[in-house]
Scaffold this active site. Sequence first.
Site, PDB file in Angstrom:
ATOM      1  N   CYS A 100      43.954 -53.367 -87.304  1.00  0.00           N
ATOM      2  CA  CYS A 100      44.987 -53.712 -86.321  1.00  0.00           C
ATOM      3  C   CYS A 100      44.626 -54.924 -85.466  1.00  0.00           C
ATOM      4  CB  CYS A 100      45.246 -52.515 -85.404  1.00  0.00           C
ATOM      5  SG  CYS A 100      45.652 -50.991 -86.285  1.00  0.00           S
ATOM      6  N   HIS A 120      39.321 -58.772 -78.913  1.00  0.00           N
ATOM      7  CA  HIS A 120      39.775 -57.516 -78.284  1.00  0.00           C
ATOM      8  C   HIS A 120      39.385 -57.615 -76.817  1.00  0.00           C
ATOM      9  CE1 HIS A 120      40.647 -53.390 -77.435  1.00  0.00           C
ATOM     10  NE2 HIS A 120      40.963 -53.131 -78.677  1.00  0.00           N
TER      11      HIS A 120
END
Length: 566
Positions: A100, A120
């Site tokens: 993802c 991230h």
Amino acid sequence: MGVGRFWGWTPITKRQRRCRLNGAPVRCRVVFSILLVLCLLLGICAANDSKPNILLIMADDLGIGDVGCYGNDTLRTPNIDRLAKEGIKLLQHLAAAPLCTPSRAAFLTGRHAFRSGKWHQGVNCEFRTDHCHHPLSHGFDYFYGMPFTLINDCQINKPPEVDAAFRAKLWVYTQVVVLGMLTLITGKLTGLISVSWKILICLITLSFLFFISWYSSFGFIRYWNCILMRNYEITQQPMVLERTATLMLKEAISFIARNKHRPFLLFVSLLHVHIPLVTTKQFLGKSKHGLYGDNVEEMDWIVGKILNAIEKEGLKNTTFIYFTSDHGGHLEAKEGNVQLGGSNGIYKGGKGMGGWEGGIRVPGIFRWPGVLPAGQVIDEPTSLMDIYPTVVHLGGGKMPHDRVIDGHDLIPLLQGTVKHSEHHFLFHYCGIHLHAARWHQKDSNKVWKVHYITPNFHPEGAGACYGRGVCPCSGEHVTYHDPPLLFDLSRDPSETSPLSPATEPFYHTVIERLTEAIMEHQKTFHPVSQQFSVNNIVWKPWLQPCCGTFPFCSCDKEGDNEHIAL
């Protein structure tokens, strides 16, 4: 992991200035990110009839074999199918990564995630309220969504997902320590063990600190990780997952109504169909494929509600719509014998597998009535990284020249002014490891693909890495191929029959050409900070978003908003 990733945009501090999306100067007004990202159409904020509205919809963990228009005849996806019928369907649409976060990072920046380093981001940098990684600090004026990753831990009574094996070990260690302490205390009280109370108290204190040190992080993951935010304000901590999809949908419909008189960009990043597959009562038990099928059909219903809102406001012919998934279906997602992941159709592999087609080949559907032809199918290699330059083009922005952009503008291909995709080569990574590469030999219309690394399925021959969550990218549980595996995807899209010099006369030519392309590709790399350095991944309590007084973080400011009629 679907929901809750945040990636870097070049920051800007003042509203209504020119903002930047991956460095491309644009003007924007609103963004609704992570679960939903909303911003004004790239370009001039004033209404401009030459620029369409842009609606981007991304499902999470949806397999290409889960959608009716891609061959599924047992799951009902009429709204997605209608998009394909009224627009263009891509057959070779590829995620830039099989997981993802890196896939979405590449989608939003038009470049491989490893080029950006730490993709991230989280929310804060130095203290709890600096919001340095928040969308509002990166060019957007409005945010509503989940800033972190959707995980099983967000759902009450679901088995833990984050570092589950490590947490299980910590529980065992804790029990051993407690048993040891009880033994020492019993021995002291009965006179069987000669040890001072001072030493015992010190050992008990150390044991308690050991327990607190790990349980304060892992024991409250639902409170730390599962939150909803509106701009800088936390509106739910922890999230009530049964209400979240309705809240997201309501927000998207409301945004469309508020901004119908000017060009806008709306990015809807769906919770569906990522585990824990929270599904409303309206759809439970209605599909032929259990909870996963129910969740897929609810997702299609959500897509339909958004399309209806576009049409209700008279925006159908002025809205460029795109639907996709961030990567292939999650084959290993199971609860007991119940399958909780999707189907990747005829393609081998799934989520987490950087090379096999099932991990990276995803739906790609476009609709723009009157501008893009209806009912068209394009069988050319394209990438999620192409969406960024396509959106920049549609909004009249300018591409940045200070970095490598791996994507290409798709408008000429979609409109039929060119026959072939601009991609000669595409490189498929798992993390930072190159697993595979493909060559689109346009003069023969062949698509060659080589695999340098493949995961070892568990159990052998199972087609997935059952019992491991997802397949690893490197280490002892992968196979390194020298010479690499070679497939002709134009004849063998399922990658079942690797070629050899005996079966393919151009074997050595293809291998040599791809080797040269990879060497040229690697020359474009520049050093970046490591995503998974200890400093980046360790939990920092002082950065933890908190509604209330830390560590007593809890609130629900959404009220009864989910009951508003849709």
